[in-house]
Design a protein around this motif. Structure first.
Motif, PDB file in Angstrom:
ATOM      1  N   SER A  42      20.825  11.999  21.720  1.00 13.95           N
ATOM      2  CA  SER A  42      19.414  11.949  21.345  1.00 13.95           C
ATOM      3  C   SER A  42      19.269  11.217  20.008  1.00 13.95           C
ATOM      4  O   SER A  42      20.059  11.425  19.091  1.00 13.95           O
ATOM      5  N   GLY A  43      18.308  10.313  19.944  1.00 13.47           N
ATOM      6  CA  GLY A  43      18.056   9.579  18.706  1.00 13.47           C
ATOM      7  C   GLY A  43      18.935   8.357  18.517  1.00 13.47           C
ATOM      8  O   GLY A  43      18.899   7.701  17.471  1.00 13.47           O
ATOM      9  N   SER A  44      19.737   8.005  19.543  1.00 13.79           N
ATOM     10  CA  SER A  44      20.672   6.886  19.377  1.00 13.79           C
ATOM     11  C   SER A  44      20.016   5.520  19.596  1.00 13.79           C
ATOM     12  O   SER A  44      20.630   4.490  19.347  1.00 13.79           O
ATOM     13  N   GLY A  45      18.782   5.514  20.116  1.00 13.98           N
ATOM     14  CA  GLY A  45      18.075   4.243  20.286  1.00 13.98           C
ATOM     15  C   GLY A  45      17.841   3.822  21.724  1.00 13.98           C
ATOM     16  O   GLY A  45      17.407   2.696  21.986  1.00 13.98           O
ATOM     17  N   LYS A  46      18.090   4.727  22.665  1.00 15.80           N
ATOM     18  CA  LYS A  46      17.982   4.384  24.088  1.00 15.80           C
ATOM     19  C   LYS A  46      16.554   3.988  24.474  1.00 15.80           C
ATOM     20  O   LYS A  46      16.346   2.951  25.107  1.00 15.80           O
ATOM     21  N   THR A  47      15.599   4.831  24.091  1.00 14.96           N
ATOM     22  CA  THR A  47      14.206   4.548  24.461  1.00 14.96           C
ATOM     23  C   THR A  47      13.718   3.266  23.788  1.00 14.96           C
ATOM     24  O   THR A  47      13.071   2.421  24.421  1.00 14.96           O
ATOM     25  N   GLY A  48      14.064   3.124  22.525  1.00 14.03           N
ATOM     26  CA  GLY A  48      13.656   1.908  21.816  1.00 14.03           C
ATOM     27  C   GLY A  48      14.200   0.659  22.489  1.00 14.03           C
ATOM     28  O   GLY A  48      13.478  -0.333  22.668  1.00 14.03           O
ATOM     29  N   LEU A  49      15.468   0.725  22.896  1.00 13.33           N
ATOM     30  CA  LEU A  49      16.092  -0.424  23.570  1.00 13.33           C
ATOM     31  C   LEU A  49      15.392  -0.709  24.899  1.00 13.33           C
ATOM     32  O   LEU A  49      15.057  -1.862  25.205  1.00 13.33           O
TER      33      LEU A  49
HETATM   34  P1  ADP Z   1      16.687   8.047  22.052  1.00 15.03           P
HETATM   35  O1  ADP Z   1      15.784   7.582  23.142  1.00 15.03           O
HETATM   36  O2  ADP Z   1      18.115   7.635  22.229  1.00 15.03           O
HETATM   37  O3  ADP Z   1      16.575   9.529  21.826  1.00 15.03           O
HETATM   38  P2  ADP Z   1      14.913   6.545  20.313  1.00 15.03           P
HETATM   39  O4  ADP Z   1      15.039   5.127  20.717  1.00 15.03           O
HETATM   40  O5  ADP Z   1      13.706   7.272  20.785  1.00 15.03           O
HETATM   41  O6  ADP Z   1      16.236   7.359  20.673  1.00 15.03           O
HETATM   42  O7  ADP Z   1      14.902   6.628  18.725  1.00 15.03           O
HETATM   43  C1  ADP Z   1      15.924   6.073  17.907  1.00 15.03           C
HETATM   44  C2  ADP Z   1      15.638   6.406  16.443  1.00 15.03           C
HETATM   45  O8  ADP Z   1      14.421   5.778  16.051  1.00 15.03           O
HETATM   46  C3  ADP Z   1      15.456   7.883  16.160  1.00 15.03           C
HETATM   47  O9  ADP Z   1      16.000   8.157  14.891  1.00 15.03           O
HETATM   48  C4  ADP Z   1      13.954   8.059  16.160  1.00 15.03           C
HETATM   49  O10 ADP Z   1      13.586   9.147  15.337  1.00 15.03           O
HETATM   50  C5  ADP Z   1      13.498   6.734  15.576  1.00 15.03           C
HETATM   51  N1  ADP Z   1      12.157   6.348  16.037  1.00 15.03           N
HETATM   52  C6  ADP Z   1      11.801   6.069  17.326  1.00 15.03           C
HETATM   53  N2  ADP Z   1      10.517   5.696  17.406  1.00 15.03           N
HETATM   54  C7  ADP Z   1      10.034   5.753  16.134  1.00 15.03           C
HETATM   55  C8  ADP Z   1       8.779   5.468  15.554  1.00 15.03           C
HETATM   56  N3  ADP Z   1       7.742   5.058  16.284  1.00 15.03           N
HETATM   57  N4  ADP Z   1       8.664   5.613  14.214  1.00 15.03           N
HETATM   58  C9  ADP Z   1       9.698   6.018  13.456  1.00 15.03           C
HETATM   59  N5  ADP Z   1      10.920   6.284  13.934  1.00 15.03           N
HETATM   60  C10 ADP Z   1      11.093   6.163  15.261  1.00 15.03           C
END
Ligand code: ADP
Ligand code: MG
Length: 230
Positions: A42-49
């Protein structure tokens, strides 16, 4: 051939005065017809990617190519078209409209692409999803697994080339999750490309290839089973 090529992707979020470096240089290619799993804590960047690969978000740096053409700097209007015509999205929370039947939820994307529903196509997708008898049911009358299958059907409605799924089995029991992965494999066998994010490393292995992301960096590649188009 590579359907998606991402190079040196970075993502920085701003939280007040704090900078969050969520992606720190991710380079990744996905072949046409490949089923790829992305795992990571969790928090590794999967959703962002995934959001960047799906053109839902812009990277802070780096490029994304779809079919060899750079889509990173397209105008939003053009990105909408690439997204609508190329990509189907599936999310953990299903996002079905509660007042619409399974069939109506399936046909929803046609509203946005201004296509007329084709009842034969809708029924054949329901059939493929194992939901032929559920077309008239409202979401609350369906199980979680059935709801997610409707959401997958909805993602298929515009005949995408790629399905991007973010923890699609995160709310499902293991039997329903297996069924979702059976469906993903069927879709792969039909030629679709899939990128599926999951926490579950056992399920992840049902893909052709698993990549791991930790702290915004791809760490390794494991489990290279097969890729029909390699
Ligand atoms: P995962 O899907 O692997 O759990 P995310 O891609 O959601 O991880 O998030 C990666 C990191 O970026 C986390 O530390 C999260 O808190 C941070 N993050 C994600 N979206 C935002 C945002 N809109 N603003 C600030 N930090 C964010
Ligand atoms: Mg996530």
């Amino acid at each position: 051939m590579n359907l998606i090529e991402a190079r040196d992707l970075t993502k920085v979020y701003h939280r007040g005065s704090e900078e969050v470096h969520a992606l720190k240089g991710v380079t990744l290619s996905v072949k046409t017809g490949e089923f790829l799993s992305i795992v990571g804590p969790s928090g590794s960047g999967k959703t962002g990617l995934l959001n960047i690969l799906g053109l839902l978000d812009n990277p802070s740096g780096g490029t994304v190519k779809v079919h060899g053409s750079d889509v990173t700097h397209l105008k939003e209007k053009q990105r909408v078209v690439v997204r609508r015509d190329t990509i189907g999205f599936v999310f953990q929370q299903f996002f079905l409209i509660p007042t619409m039947t399974a069939r109506e939820n399936l046909e929803l994307p046609l509203l946005f692409s201004r296509k007329k529903p084709d009842p034969k196509k809708t029924e054949s997708i329901l059939e493929m999803l194992g939901l032929a008898h559920r077309g008239d049911h409202l979401p609350y009358q369906l199980s979680g697994g059935e709801m997610q299958r409707v959401a997958i059907g909805r993602a298929l409605m515009n005949d995408p080339q790629i399905i991007l799924a973010d923890e699609p089995t995160g709310n499902l029991d293991s039997a329903s999750s297996e069924k979702i992965y059976d469906l993903f494999r069927d879709l792969r066998d039909k030629g679709l490309t899939l990128i599926v994010v999951t926490h579950n490393s056992e399920l992840a292995k049902r893909a052709d290839r698993v990549i791991t992301i930790r702290d915004g960096i791809l760490t390794d590649e494991e489990h290279q089973v097969c890729c029909p188009c390699a």
